[in-house]
Scaffold this motif. Sequence first.
Motif, PDB file in Angstrom:
ATOM      1  N   ARG A 118      -6.073  21.078  21.636  1.00 54.13           N
ATOM      2  CA  ARG A 118      -5.888  19.641  21.521  1.00 54.13           C
ATOM      3  C   ARG A 118      -4.959  19.264  20.380  1.00 54.13           C
ATOM      4  NH1 ARG A 118     -11.824  17.314  21.164  1.00 54.13           N
ATOM      5  NH2 ARG A 118     -11.915  18.954  19.579  1.00 54.13           N
ATOM      6  N   GLU A 119      -4.687  20.222  19.487  1.00 55.58           N
ATOM      7  CA  GLU A 119      -3.855  19.923  18.326  1.00 55.58           C
ATOM      8  C   GLU A 119      -2.457  19.456  18.718  1.00 55.58           C
ATOM      9  OE1 GLU A 119      -5.640  22.578  18.757  1.00 55.58           O
ATOM     10  OE2 GLU A 119      -7.174  22.461  17.161  1.00 55.58           O
ATOM     11  N   ILE A 120      -2.001  19.841  19.918  1.00 54.49           N
ATOM     12  CA  ILE A 120      -0.666  19.443  20.356  1.00 54.49           C
ATOM     13  C   ILE A 120      -0.565  17.926  20.449  1.00 54.49           C
ATOM     14  CG2 ILE A 120      -1.251  19.595  22.803  1.00 54.49           C
ATOM     15  CD1 ILE A 120       2.118  20.536  21.186  1.00 54.49           C
ATOM     16  N   PHE A 121      -1.662  17.258  20.827  1.00 55.44           N
ATOM     17  CA  PHE A 121      -1.647  15.799  20.934  1.00 55.44           C
ATOM     18  C   PHE A 121      -1.678  15.141  19.558  1.00 55.44           C
ATOM     19  CE2 PHE A 121      -3.723  16.481  25.286  1.00 55.44           C
ATOM     20  CZ  PHE A 121      -2.488  16.446  25.917  1.00 55.44           C
ATOM     21  N   PHE A 122      -2.375  15.760  18.602  1.00 54.57           N
ATOM     22  CA  PHE A 122      -2.340  15.242  17.235  1.00 54.57           C
ATOM     23  C   PHE A 122      -0.909  15.278  16.693  1.00 54.57           C
ATOM     24  CE2 PHE A 122      -6.852  16.523  17.461  1.00 54.57           C
ATOM     25  CZ  PHE A 122      -7.447  15.361  17.006  1.00 54.57           C
ATOM     26  N   ASP A 123      -0.206  16.371  16.967  1.00 53.87           N
ATOM     27  CA  ASP A 123       1.182  16.491  16.508  1.00 53.87           C
ATOM     28  C   ASP A 123       2.071  15.432  17.156  1.00 53.87           C
ATOM     29  OD1 ASP A 123       0.354  18.647  15.029  1.00 53.87           O
ATOM     30  OD2 ASP A 123       1.069  20.157  16.455  1.00 53.87           O
ATOM     31  N   ILE A 124       1.872  15.198  18.454  1.00 53.40           N
ATOM     32  CA  ILE A 124       2.681  14.196  19.159  1.00 53.40           C
ATOM     33  C   ILE A 124       2.446  12.804  18.583  1.00 53.40           C
ATOM     34  CG2 ILE A 124       2.936  13.005  21.372  1.00 53.40           C
ATOM     35  CD1 ILE A 124       2.565  15.671  22.765  1.00 53.40           C
ATOM     36  N   LEU A 125       1.168  12.449  18.389  1.00 55.80           N
ATOM     37  CA  LEU A 125       0.855  11.120  17.859  1.00 55.80           C
ATOM     38  C   LEU A 125       1.379  10.949  16.438  1.00 55.80           C
ATOM     39  CD1 LEU A 125      -2.785  10.651  19.210  1.00 55.80           C
ATOM     40  CD2 LEU A 125      -0.698   9.578  20.048  1.00 55.80           C
ATOM     41  N   GLU A 126       1.299  12.003  15.626  1.00 52.17           N
ATOM     42  CA  GLU A 126       1.812  11.908  14.256  1.00 52.17           C
ATOM     43  C   GLU A 126       3.329  11.765  14.252  1.00 52.17           C
ATOM     44  OE1 GLU A 126       1.959  11.571  10.198  1.00 52.17           O
ATOM     45  OE2 GLU A 126       0.280  11.356  11.605  1.00 52.17           O
ATOM     46  N   ASP A 127       4.015  12.511  15.120  1.00 55.61           N
ATOM     47  CA  ASP A 127       5.477  12.365  15.230  1.00 55.61           C
ATOM     48  C   ASP A 127       5.838  10.954  15.678  1.00 55.61           C
ATOM     49  OD1 ASP A 127       5.801  14.935  14.459  1.00 55.61           O
ATOM     50  OD2 ASP A 127       6.426  15.712  16.406  1.00 55.61           O
ATOM     51  N   ALA A 128       5.066  10.407  16.611  1.00 56.43           N
ATOM     52  CA  ALA A 128       5.325   9.044  17.093  1.00 56.43           C
ATOM     53  C   ALA A 128       5.123   8.029  15.978  1.00 56.43           C
ATOM     54  CB  ALA A 128       4.416   8.727  18.275  1.00 56.43           C
ATOM     55  N   ARG A 129       4.092   8.240  15.164  1.00 56.61           N
ATOM     56  CA  ARG A 129       3.844   7.320  14.045  1.00 56.61           C
ATOM     57  C   ARG A 129       4.962   7.384  13.022  1.00 56.61           C
ATOM     58  NH1 ARG A 129       1.298   6.830   8.949  1.00 56.61           N
ATOM     59  NH2 ARG A 129       1.365   9.087   8.714  1.00 56.61           N
ATOM     60  N   GLN A 130       5.403   8.591  12.697  1.00 51.44           N
ATOM     61  CA  GLN A 130       6.478   8.743  11.718  1.00 51.44           C
ATOM     62  C   GLN A 130       7.769   8.109  12.213  1.00 51.44           C
ATOM     63  OE1 GLN A 130       6.259   9.767   8.662  1.00 51.44           O
ATOM     64  NE2 GLN A 130       4.101  10.359   8.800  1.00 51.44           N
ATOM     65  N   LEU A 131       8.050   8.257  13.513  1.00 53.55           N
ATOM     66  CA  LEU A 131       9.249   7.639  14.079  1.00 53.55           C
ATOM     67  C   LEU A 131       9.172   6.123  13.974  1.00 53.55           C
ATOM     68  CD1 LEU A 131      11.922   7.875  15.641  1.00 53.55           C
ATOM     69  CD2 LEU A 131      10.592   7.819  17.757  1.00 53.55           C
ATOM     70  N   ALA A 132       7.992   5.558  14.246  1.00 54.87           N
ATOM     71  CA  ALA A 132       7.821   4.107  14.153  1.00 54.87           C
ATOM     72  C   ALA A 132       8.005   3.624  12.722  1.00 54.87           C
ATOM     73  CB  ALA A 132       6.442   3.710  14.677  1.00 54.87           C
ATOM     74  N   LEU A 133       7.497   4.398  11.754  1.00 58.11           N
ATOM     75  CA  LEU A 133       7.651   4.014  10.356  1.00 58.11           C
ATOM     76  C   LEU A 133       9.109   4.080   9.926  1.00 58.11           C
ATOM     77  CD1 LEU A 133       4.546   5.753   8.731  1.00 58.11           C
ATOM     78  CD2 LEU A 133       4.824   3.338   9.332  1.00 58.11           C
ATOM     79  N   GLN A 134       9.847   5.062  10.433  1.00 60.58           N
ATOM     80  CA  GLN A 134      11.268   5.161  10.102  1.00 60.58           C
ATOM     81  C   GLN A 134      12.049   3.964  10.621  1.00 60.58           C
ATOM     82  OE1 GLN A 134      12.751   8.904  11.544  1.00 60.58           O
ATOM     83  NE2 GLN A 134      11.274  10.110  10.348  1.00 60.58           N
ATOM     84  N   ARG A 135      11.678   3.487  11.795  1.00 60.47           N
ATOM     85  CA  ARG A 135      12.375   2.345  12.378  1.00 60.47           C
ATOM     86  C   ARG A 135      12.139   1.080  11.564  1.00 60.47           C
ATOM     87  NH1 ARG A 135      13.496   2.856  18.112  1.00 60.47           N
ATOM     88  NH2 ARG A 135      13.028   0.648  18.386  1.00 60.47           N
ATOM     89  N   GLU A 136      10.984   1.019  10.867  1.00 58.89           N
ATOM     90  CA  GLU A 136      10.661  -0.165  10.086  1.00 58.89           C
ATOM     91  C   GLU A 136      10.908   0.034   8.601  1.00 58.89           C
ATOM     92  OE1 GLU A 136       6.636  -1.057  11.007  1.00 58.89           O
ATOM     93  OE2 GLU A 136       7.052  -1.646  13.084  1.00 58.89           O
ATOM     94  N   GLU A 137      11.444   1.213   8.229  1.00 60.63           N
ATOM     95  CA  GLU A 137      11.679   1.486   6.817  1.00 60.63           C
ATOM     96  C   GLU A 137      12.690   0.489   6.253  1.00 60.63           C
ATOM     97  OE1 GLU A 137      12.787   5.300   3.939  1.00 60.63           O
ATOM     98  OE2 GLU A 137      12.977   5.442   6.105  1.00 60.63           O
ATOM     99  N   GLY A 138      12.358  -0.056   5.084  1.00 56.20           N
ATOM    100  CA  GLY A 138      13.241  -1.039   4.475  1.00 56.20           C
ATOM    101  C   GLY A 138      13.121  -2.422   5.068  1.00 56.20           C
ATOM    102  N   LYS A 139      12.154  -2.631   5.972  1.00 58.75           N
ATOM    103  CA  LYS A 139      11.975  -3.918   6.636  1.00 58.75           C
ATOM    104  C   LYS A 139      10.605  -4.502   6.278  1.00 58.75           C
ATOM    105  CE  LYS A 139      15.733  -3.577   9.321  1.00 58.75           C
ATOM    106  NZ  LYS A 139      16.108  -2.188   9.063  1.00 58.75           N
ATOM    107  N   THR A 140      10.533  -5.799   6.286  1.00 60.06           N
ATOM    108  CA  THR A 140       9.258  -6.491   6.143  1.00 60.06           C
ATOM    109  C   THR A 140       8.820  -6.955   7.516  1.00 60.06           C
ATOM    110  OG1 THR A 140       9.712  -7.235   3.885  1.00 60.06           O
ATOM    111  CG2 THR A 140       8.050  -8.442   5.119  1.00 60.06           C
ATOM    112  N   VAL A 141       7.678  -6.457   7.956  1.00 57.60           N
ATOM    113  CA  VAL A 141       7.134  -6.823   9.260  1.00 57.60           C
ATOM    114  C   VAL A 141       5.987  -7.803   9.033  1.00 57.60           C
ATOM    115  CG1 VAL A 141       6.111  -5.990  11.399  1.00 57.60           C
ATOM    116  CG2 VAL A 141       7.749  -4.561  10.165  1.00 57.60           C
ATOM    117  N   THR A 142       6.037  -8.912   9.733  1.00 58.70           N
ATOM    118  CA  THR A 142       4.998  -9.933   9.610  1.00 58.70           C
ATOM    119  C   THR A 142       4.117  -9.912  10.851  1.00 58.70           C
ATOM    120  OG1 THR A 142       6.446 -11.329   8.271  1.00 58.70           O
ATOM    121  CG2 THR A 142       4.527 -12.379   9.249  1.00 58.70           C
TER     122      THR A 142
END
Length: 413
Positions: free
Chosen positions: A144-168
Amino acid sequence: MGLGDLISSLKDNPYFGAGFGLLGVGLLASVGRKGVQFGGVFLRRRFMVTLEVPNKDKSYQWLLQWIATKGTKTQHLSVNTTFHQTETGRIMTRYDFVPGPGAHFFAYKNHFIRVERKREKNVMDVSSGTPFESVVLTTIGRKREIFFDILEDARQLALQREEGKTVTYIVGGSNWRQFGYPRRKRPLNSVVLDSGVSERIINDAQDFAMNQEWYTNRGIPYRRGYILYGPPGCGKSSALDYSICVLNLHDMGMADDRLHYLLSIAPERSIILLEDIDAVCFNRDLAAQNPTRFEGMGKLTLSGLLNALDGVTSSEGRLIFMTTNYIERLDSALIRPGRADVKEYIGYASDHQISVMFRRFYPDQSDSVIGKFVTDVRQHKQDVSVAQLQGLFLQYKDDPIGVCQNTHQLWSS
């Protein structure tokens, strides 16, 4: 005729033989179908791992965006339109193609992943008014660890897209939803507060974020509350340099249990902002003086707010900022340590703030011109807010001489 003779005659009967054969074929086909079904269930349970992510989960949109970057082998797509602000302040539109409803495939870390995006047309998500959806990931194996890795990669990608931005975020139904588009964060030095105020607030928040273990080891609830108070228009809200969850306590649908729930599911890396809290959370002494003063208010109670901020069921690991123009109107229980750990006065503009703002609008002016402007402002108005100064500067944004000659306009602002 004996039983043996009857069986012998039936065996030689061609109609009986054909019917018996058909019955045998049907029986074998039925057994075969059951075998395939049981075999499929056995394989899925023993040799496959499945993960379902409903659209109400925070990681749903992260996962769709991440899958789109993996180059799924499909031509059946859905579009997700977003907006972002460039360094020059322009608003740009971005179209992201995400997998549409149906089955898709991609490879990840030597694993073959099947993606099925399901949409229930007859089941609606009450909070958003859209059809209920889910994404189901299936892979061969038992890790099941493969899904943990996928979700963590997805979260990191989302954070990169919002890096330097203020989200309300604002409240939509029973959940938080993004409001507008991510905006470029203002640098800390662009918030013109009195000397040291911004630094004290940010340093305290960063120290809190880095010391969870310190709180845990000492049995102290891991949460931090701030209250910024002072006259209107002095920049209390501008002191925040994080993604912000704006919680409107004036909402007539706001009740104690709903407040508890919203605070517990607030987006990560966000500050919960309760603005003008004096307009909602009344002082019990004032209420005793005038019992009818607060009739007709919503179902949110003072005790419910206090418990949400610092009760047994209140969540941890969060930052809450409250702003008020009249701190004396707040109940003493609300502003005690544990609910309001840091109190910072944001007052009228000091000489330092006036000088910094003038130089920011007119960087080519000399110190003597700035000093004379500060003196002229003080002659006309001692209590001047940052908002009033900014309004004057915007009126004469390319005319430093004009702004110096019209400081008297601050009287009427």
